[in-house]
Write an enzyme that holds these catalytic residues in place. Structure first.
Site, PDB file in Angstrom:
ATOM      1  N   LYS A  23       0.804  -1.226   0.000  1.00  0.00           N
ATOM      2  CA  LYS A  23       0.000   0.000   0.000  1.00  0.00           C
ATOM      3  C   LYS A  23       0.837   1.277   0.000  1.00  0.00           C
ATOM      4  O   LYS A  23       0.352   2.327  -0.430  1.00  0.00           O
ATOM      5  CB  LYS A  23      -0.967  -0.007   1.186  1.00  0.00           C
ATOM      6  CG  LYS A  23      -2.010  -1.101   1.080  1.00  0.00           C
ATOM      7  CD  LYS A  23      -3.027  -1.027   2.196  1.00  0.00           C
ATOM      8  CE  LYS A  23      -4.083  -2.113   2.005  1.00  0.00           C
ATOM      9  NZ  LYS A  23      -5.182  -1.993   2.968  1.00  0.00           N
ATOM     10  N   ASP A  70      -9.974   2.278   2.081  1.00  0.00           N
ATOM     11  CA  ASP A  70      -9.909   1.712   3.431  1.00  0.00           C
ATOM     12  C   ASP A  70     -10.413   2.726   4.453  1.00  0.00           C
ATOM     13  O   ASP A  70     -11.147   2.395   5.380  1.00  0.00           O
ATOM     14  CB  ASP A  70      -8.472   1.323   3.792  1.00  0.00           C
ATOM     15  CG  ASP A  70      -7.971   0.123   3.018  1.00  0.00           C
ATOM     16  OD1 ASP A  70      -8.797  -0.747   2.678  1.00  0.00           O
ATOM     17  OD2 ASP A  70      -6.762   0.048   2.759  1.00  0.00           O
ATOM     18  N   SER A  98       1.447  -0.394  12.211  1.00  0.00           N
ATOM     19  CA  SER A  98       1.806   0.952  11.745  1.00  0.00           C
ATOM     20  C   SER A  98       1.989   1.019  10.231  1.00  0.00           C
ATOM     21  O   SER A  98       2.624   1.934   9.727  1.00  0.00           O
ATOM     22  CB  SER A  98       3.092   1.413  12.435  1.00  0.00           C
ATOM     23  OG  SER A  98       4.179   0.540  12.149  1.00  0.00           O
ATOM     24  N   GLY A  99       1.430   0.058   9.500  1.00  0.00           N
ATOM     25  CA  GLY A  99       1.546   0.039   8.039  1.00  0.00           C
ATOM     26  C   GLY A  99       0.478   0.876   7.367  1.00  0.00           C
ATOM     27  O   GLY A  99      -0.143   1.752   7.980  1.00  0.00           O
ATOM     28  N   GLY A 100       0.250   0.599   6.077  1.00  0.00           N
ATOM     29  CA  GLY A 100      -0.693   1.382   5.301  1.00  0.00           C
ATOM     30  C   GLY A 100      -2.108   1.335   5.841  1.00  0.00           C
ATOM     31  O   GLY A 100      -2.799   2.361   5.896  1.00  0.00           O
ATOM     32  N   MET A 101      -2.567   0.151   6.260  1.00  0.00           N
ATOM     33  CA  MET A 101      -3.918   0.047   6.802  1.00  0.00           C
ATOM     34  C   MET A 101      -4.023   0.762   8.136  1.00  0.00           C
ATOM     35  O   MET A 101      -5.077   1.333   8.472  1.00  0.00           O
ATOM     36  CB  MET A 101      -4.310  -1.429   6.955  1.00  0.00           C
ATOM     37  CG  MET A 101      -5.760  -1.642   7.294  1.00  0.00           C
ATOM     38  SD  MET A 101      -6.828  -1.108   5.940  1.00  0.00           S
ATOM     39  CE  MET A 101      -8.443  -1.373   6.654  1.00  0.00           C
TER      40      MET A 101
END
Length: 274
Positions: free
Chosen positions: A69, A105, A129-132
């Site tokens: 992402k 999202d 702590s990623g894109g989502m």
């Protein structure tokens, strides 16, 4: 579904561990609406080449899942405000070779918080702590939540995400307040086919203390976290619900058509019947 033909419009999804959720949802809607379209899921071995293929082959739409992402940002031409605001992409629309990135999202998280009437004075733990996680934390902030802690081992991304939205950061669940009113898993823990498919993303004591348990993992719909939360009598929000809303908004971006509520319910039921 129409027989494959040269005039058929193709949409795809890119994921490290593809599922049939989007494939069944989109293709069912294409069939209901009589569209000469088809949707296919892929696990790319080279992301840059995959996006070049979207552009070069005239693929109309491309859904983007973990862990791509953020990586796709450098490969698109335009960042819609929905993606630019959080530096995370889950949807690419191809207009004659010009790739525009979106993020549906955020819309899904926002709608589910509203539908479930989650009080904004709840304390919240967000694991990941990623894109989502970016979409989730942004939706929490914009909804009016103030007591939010981002839990992530990677200090650079975890603290960076928390600081961006004025929230707290913790490296480990043990050092965060385990008694949050809502816990949200935005990591791959519990995802089917992954190395931690049977693991609980949150410890049982955090589940027992929570009033709402939210897992963004869509496959399976009943993750270990959701099963444990149901057994404990908690209100739950599932990744399958996230998947339906974000896929619907992708469908609209790709086709320009917004299906009726009945058509969406039929596609959702078909998706979950696999």
């Amino acid at each position: 579904m129409p027989i494959l033909n040269k005039d058929m419009t193709l949409c795809i999804s890119l994921s490290a561990r593809p599922s049939n959720n989007g494939t069944r949802f989109h293709n069912h809607l294409y069939e209901q609406l009589g569209l000469n379209w088809i949707y296919k899921a892929f696990a790319p071995t080279d992301l840059a080449q995959a996006i070049a293929g979207v552009r070069g082959l005239g693929i109309r739409g491309c859904a983007v899942s973990m862990p791509y992402k953020e990586d796709v940002i450098a490969l698109v031409d335009v960042m819609d405000p929905s993606a630019k605001a959080i530096d995370s992409v889950n949807t690419i629309v191809n207009d004659g070779g010009r790739l525009t990135a979106y993020n549906t999202d955020y819309t899904a998280i926002e709608q589910l918080l509203q539908r479930n009437a989650v009080p904004t004075d709840y304390s919240v733990l967000v694991l990941g702590s990623g894109g989502m996680a970016k979409a989730t934390v942004a939706a929490l902030r914009d909804a009016g939540f103030e007591d939010v802690t981002v839990v992530a081992r990677n200090e650079a991304t975890g603290r960076g995400l928390a600081d961006l939205y004025g929230f707290a950061w913790s490296a480990e669940l043990g050092s965060a307040n385990p008694a949050a009113d809502m816990i949200i898993n935005v990591t791959p823990v519990g995802m089917a086919g992954g190395p931690e498919a049977e693991a609980l993303s949150f410890p049982q004591e955090a589940i027992d203390a929570a009033k709402v348990v939210f897992d963004v993992v869509a496959l399976p719909a009943e993750t270990p976290l959701i099963r444990a939360a149901r057994a404990a009598g908690k209100n739950v929000i599932t990744g399958a619900e996230v998947a339906t809303i974000q896929a619907l908004e992708q469908f609209v971006l790709y086709t320009g058509i917004r299906p009726t509520d009945g058509q969406v319910r039929a596609a959702e039921e078909f998706m979950r019947a696999q």
